[in-house]
Write a protein that holds these residues in place. Structure first.
Motif, PDB file in Angstrom:
ATOM      1  N   GLY A  45       0.647  -1.296  -0.250  1.00 36.33           N
ATOM      2  CA  GLY A  45      -0.120   0.013  -0.193  1.00 36.33           C
ATOM      3  C   GLY A  45       0.722   1.330  -0.092  1.00 36.33           C
ATOM      4  N   ILE A  46       2.156   1.155  -0.016  1.00 34.16           N
ATOM      5  CA  ILE A  46       3.088   2.273   0.213  1.00 34.16           C
ATOM      6  C   ILE A  46       2.795   3.299  -0.898  1.00 34.16           C
ATOM      7  N   ASP A  47       2.701   3.008  -1.996  1.00 39.24           N
ATOM      8  CA  ASP A  47       2.855   3.851  -3.272  1.00 39.24           C
ATOM      9  C   ASP A  47       1.334   4.683  -3.385  1.00 39.24           C
ATOM     10  N   ALA A  48       0.215   4.011  -3.016  1.00 37.48           N
ATOM     11  CA  ALA A  48      -0.870   4.376  -2.882  1.00 37.48           C
ATOM     12  C   ALA A  48      -1.121   5.770  -1.977  1.00 37.48           C
ATOM     13  N   ILE A  49      -0.299   5.693  -0.988  1.00 38.27           N
ATOM     14  CA  ILE A  49      -0.196   6.671   0.232  1.00 38.27           C
ATOM     15  C   ILE A  49       0.277   7.682  -0.148  1.00 38.27           C
ATOM     16  N   VAL A  59       3.260   5.354   5.974  1.00 40.70           N
ATOM     17  CA  VAL A  59       4.448   4.665   5.327  1.00 40.70           C
ATOM     18  C   VAL A  59       5.288   3.819   6.175  1.00 40.70           C
ATOM     19  N   VAL A  60       5.610   4.278   7.315  1.00 45.79           N
ATOM     20  CA  VAL A  60       6.448   3.758   8.381  1.00 45.79           C
ATOM     21  C   VAL A  60       5.750   2.306   8.819  1.00 45.79           C
ATOM     22  N   ASP A  61       4.210   2.273   9.067  1.00 45.12           N
ATOM     23  CA  ASP A  61       3.822   1.304   9.788  1.00 45.12           C
ATOM     24  C   ASP A  61       3.963  -0.057   8.286  1.00 45.12           C
ATOM     25  N   ARG A  62       3.997   0.303   7.238  1.00 43.94           N
ATOM     26  CA  ARG A  62       4.267  -0.631   6.209  1.00 43.94           C
ATOM     27  C   ARG A  62       5.443  -1.125   6.187  1.00 43.94           C
ATOM     28  N   VAL A  63       6.778  -0.500   6.674  1.00 41.48           N
ATOM     29  CA  VAL A  63       7.897  -0.901   6.656  1.00 41.48           C
ATOM     30  C   VAL A  63       8.507  -1.436   7.944  1.00 41.48           C
ATOM     31  N   VAL A  64       8.053  -1.183   9.146  1.00 43.43           N
ATOM     32  CA  VAL A  64       8.548  -1.466  10.305  1.00 43.43           C
ATOM     33  C   VAL A  64       7.939  -2.876  11.114  1.00 43.43           C
ATOM     34  N   ASP A  65       8.735  -3.396  11.807  1.00 41.76           N
ATOM     35  CA  ASP A  65       7.690  -4.665  12.563  1.00 41.76           C
ATOM     36  C   ASP A  65       6.428  -4.128  13.393  1.00 41.76           C
ATOM     37  N   GLU A  66       5.614  -4.888  13.140  1.00 44.71           N
ATOM     38  CA  GLU A  66       4.490  -4.365  14.082  1.00 44.71           C
ATOM     39  C   GLU A  66       4.568  -4.348  15.417  1.00 44.71           C
ATOM     40  N   GLY A  67       4.127  -3.228  15.964  1.00 47.42           N
ATOM     41  CA  GLY A  67       4.252  -2.997  17.618  1.00 47.42           C
ATOM     42  C   GLY A  67       5.702  -2.493  17.998  1.00 47.42           C
ATOM     43  N   LEU A 107      12.105   6.203  -4.324  1.00 51.81           N
ATOM     44  CA  LEU A 107      10.966   5.688  -4.861  1.00 51.81           C
ATOM     45  C   LEU A 107      10.310   6.424  -6.122  1.00 51.81           C
ATOM     46  N   PRO A 108       9.554   5.790  -6.848  1.00 47.04           N
ATOM     47  CA  PRO A 108       9.163   6.303  -8.120  1.00 47.04           C
ATOM     48  C   PRO A 108       8.474   7.824  -8.012  1.00 47.04           C
ATOM     49  N   SER A 109       8.058   8.045  -6.973  1.00 49.50           N
ATOM     50  CA  SER A 109       7.539   9.451  -6.489  1.00 49.50           C
ATOM     51  C   SER A 109       8.637  10.494  -6.189  1.00 49.50           C
ATOM     52  N   GLY A 110       9.781  10.093  -6.227  1.00 49.07           N
ATOM     53  CA  GLY A 110      11.100  10.932  -5.603  1.00 49.07           C
ATOM     54  C   GLY A 110      11.335  11.921  -6.605  1.00 49.07           C
ATOM     55  N   GLU A 111      11.869  13.089  -5.980  1.00 47.54           N
ATOM     56  CA  GLU A 111      12.430  14.300  -6.759  1.00 47.54           C
ATOM     57  C   GLU A 111      13.378  14.947  -5.861  1.00 47.54           C
ATOM     58  N   ILE A 112      14.737  15.066  -6.627  1.00 50.34           N
ATOM     59  CA  ILE A 112      15.635  15.713  -5.775  1.00 50.34           C
ATOM     60  C   ILE A 112      15.971  17.284  -6.849  1.00 50.34           C
ATOM     61  N   ALA A 113      16.003  18.403  -5.775  1.00 52.28           N
ATOM     62  CA  ALA A 113      16.260  19.761  -6.562  1.00 52.28           C
ATOM     63  C   ALA A 113      16.516  20.757  -5.654  1.00 52.28           C
ATOM     64  N   PRO A 151      10.553  -0.651  -6.184  1.00 54.44           N
ATOM     65  CA  PRO A 151       9.234  -0.505  -6.192  1.00 54.44           C
ATOM     66  C   PRO A 151       8.818  -0.589  -4.618  1.00 54.44           C
ATOM     67  N   PRO A 152       8.115   0.543  -4.567  1.00 54.36           N
ATOM     68  CA  PRO A 152       7.570   0.715  -2.897  1.00 54.36           C
ATOM     69  C   PRO A 152       7.361  -0.495  -2.342  1.00 54.36           C
ATOM     70  N   SER A 153       6.498  -1.373  -2.947  1.00 57.06           N
ATOM     71  CA  SER A 153       5.949  -2.512  -2.296  1.00 57.06           C
ATOM     72  C   SER A 153       7.073  -3.523  -1.696  1.00 57.06           C
ATOM     73  N   THR A 154       8.288  -3.357  -2.333  1.00 47.72           N
ATOM     74  CA  THR A 154       9.457  -3.897  -1.780  1.00 47.72           C
ATOM     75  C   THR A 154      10.453  -3.159  -0.992  1.00 47.72           C
TER      76      THR A 154
END
Length: 591
Positions: free
Chosen positions: A344-348, A362-370, A498-504, A560-563
């Motif tokens: 669900g990361i990319d949709a967020i 985003v964090v909740d989808r990356v780190v261990d639960e709890g 992530l594909p949504s990224g920009e650096i400027a 890919p955000p899901s990975t």
């Protein structure tokens, strides 16, 4: 027990010998003089305490048990454990807090806990302990343990040093003997390399007894010297249970982590009465230095607990991310899957760079639960500082929060992030940067608040950190924000986009205005001007897109955000033992 003595002994001598031996051996004694068949003197032993062992073992041989001297010592210890005057103990429930001995039982009386030993119970004993006819008096002059308890304990399976003020003794104030105990505890912590807990409830120095402990070489000022020596060596964790004033208020701010308790804790450089004397300001203790002040405005409180039990729970969580000292790595836990699916990361993450969202999703989808444990959540909210685990490994998270101030970095957030990075690096906690920021905030107000000063501290902390670092460009990384957030120039072990990224240097709107404002103003037709402006904006966004950055090898990879969770887990595992060195120098000059 039968004893035979020389025939020349008098009856008085026989009686004296019988009495002395009976007291010594704790049994009846019969004394025979010369060849007499009957005892000349007999003396019965004083009755033994109910819990004392029998004077003889099962086989009839003599057995030694506690003496009257030991019984007296036990009575003295029991008296000390009672704390200060009873009237002050009776006031504690009204203030919602525990008597200090009950507090220690809460902390160190559980299944995985134990109060191992205490030092200095008898501190100041001769100054207050009543004698003789006055033994039952309960006066304000009682000074059990001089109002300060120190020792060692097992907490959640970890050995720690601790100190705790006794608020029933002169309102937890500090005097010579208590100060000496405090200093010894700190100095021993330097030797053992074990964490230190400060359970503070002190009104400050005992003013009427300041001679001998205030300005001395080994006086109260040495507290803060020792705090400084312990800083970065072992975790120092402070919980406030009352109004800590003046000197007592420095221990919480010197500690690495400080927890306050709602409607109970406060800390300030001076009491409300003193503030009124000096400034004329009429203010309550809570308004002056309560949890709201220090959690939201000063940033001196890392967490606010609901009550005493909650304060202990918070520390029990916090210590699971920290090693005992700077020579060790943080403890690992069994891995757990994240609370929400990484898919669900990319949709967020919105496509529009200026649209807000909650980075914790985003964090909740990356780190261990709890495992998510945020610090200073109400201060500098545009940056998240939190501990968590990825596949069981502790990490320190520094994340921009677009839900607050669009994720722009204000002075308070920069200060908060700098301190968190510094502490995490000191205790070998790897760092994860999640970048989505338009950069440091601009404007006259933030200049007055020291945006440059606080910004440099954040950049300095990121530059100096030698733990493994991973940076994720979640969406926008504009201006010096990419520097502070662990960008490519700051020696991270990986910069992932992530594909949504920009650096400027700046966002498209600001850039077009800065570069093309004059040319655009010369286009008379509004529709044509708008069309041209849109073209320039799209060209600019292509130039700063994460794909361009990956093509130019500015960043290491686009994933890919899901990975993302799997990617970070692999990278943190691979670089777990990475070695980094700083230039040979005494220390940096940027605090």
């Amino acid at each position: 027990m039968k004893v035979r003595i020389a025939a020349a002994a008098s009856d008085d001598e026989a009686s004296a010998i019988a009495a002395a031996l009976a007291e010594h051996v704790g049994a009846a004694v019969e004394v025979y003089v010369g060849d007499a068949d009957e005892p000349t003197a007999t003396h019965e032993a004083d009755p033994a305490p109910e819990d004392a062992p029998s004077a003889r073992d099962d086989d009839g041989s003599e057995a030694l048990g506690p003496t009257e001297r030991e019984a007296l010592l036990r009575e003295e210890i029991e008296d000390i454990l009672e704390g200060g005057p009873q009237k002050y103990k009776e006031q504690l429930p009204e203030e919602g807090k525990l008597f200090v001995r009950d507090r220690l039982d809460l902390w160190f009386g559980g299944e995985n806990d134990a109060l191992l030993f205490e030092d200095g119970k008898f501190a100041a004993f001769d100054d207050w302990h009543p004698k003789g006819a006055n033994a039952d008096e309960d006066t304000d002059d009682r000074l059990p343990a001089d109002g300060l308890i120190t020792g060692a304990a097992e907490f959640e399976g970890r050995d720690v040093h601790f100190m705790a003020n006794d608020y029933t003794v002169k309102r937890g104030s500090m005097a010579a003997k208590g100060v000496e105990k405090f200093l010894r505890m700190q100095q021993r912590a330097l030797k053992t390399g074990r964490p230190v807990f400060y359970l503070m409830d002190s009104s400050g120095g005992r003013i009427d007894q300041q001679t001998g402990f205030f300005a001395n070489r080994e006086g109260i000022g040495k507290y803060y010297y020792n705090h400084s020596m312990l800083s970065g060596r072992v975790p120092q964790i402070c919980v406030l249970y009352g109004p800590c004033i003046a000197g007592a208020a420095y221990t919480p701010v010197f500690a690495d982590f400080t927890i306050m308790v709602e409607e109970m804790s406060a800390m300030a450089i001076a009491s409300p009465r003193m503030v009124q004397m000096v400034t004329g300001e009429d203010i309550s203790m809570q308004e002056l230095g309560g949890p709201d002040v220090h959690a939201r405005e000063s940033g001196s409180a890392d967490l606010v607990a609901r009550d005493e039990e909650h304060a202990r729970e918070l520390v029990a969580q916090l210590i699971t991310y920290l090693p005992d000292n700077a020579d060790e790595k943080p403890p690992r836990r069994e891995p757990k899957p994240p609370a929400d699916s990484p898919e669900g990361i990319d949709a967020i993450v919105p496509r529009e760079p200026n649209r807000g969202y909650d980075m914790t999703d985003v964090v909740d989808r990356v780190v261990d639960e709890g495992s998510y444990f945020e610090l200073r959540p109400d201060y500098g909210e545009e940056i998240i500082t939190a501990y968590a685990r990825i596949e069981g490994r502790p990490v320190g998270i520094v994340a921009n929060q677009p839900a607050h101030r669009a994720g722009a970095i204000f002075p308070d957030a920069a200060e908060k992030a700098a301190e968190f990075i510094w502490k995490s690096d000191a205790f070998n906690v790897p760092l994860l940067y999640l970048c989505d920021t338009p950069g440091f905030m601009a404007g006259s107000q933030v200049e007055k608040e020291g945006i440059l000063e606080q910004g440099k501290k954040m950049i300095y902390a990121t530059s100096s950190a030698t733990v493994p670092k991973q940076t994720v460009v979640v969406r926008k990384a504009y201006g010096a924000g990419i520097y502070a957030m662990g960008g490519p120039a700051y020696d991270p072990e990986g910069v992932i986009g992530l594909p949504s990224g920009e650096i400027a240097i700046m966002g498209p709107e600001a850039a077009i205005n800065a570069v093309y404002a004059r040319k655009l103003s010369q286009i008379d037709d509004p529709e044509e001007r708008e069309r041209r402006e849109q073209e320039l904006r799209e060209e600019y966004r292509e130039d700063i897109d994460v794909h361009r950055m990956a093509s130019e090898v500015v960043i290491d990879e686009i994933v890919p955000p899901s990975t993302l969770r799997d990617e970070l887990a692999a990278r943190f595992a691979f670089y777990e033992d990475v070695e980094k060195e700083l230039p040979d120098k005494k220390h940096g000059t940027i605090l």
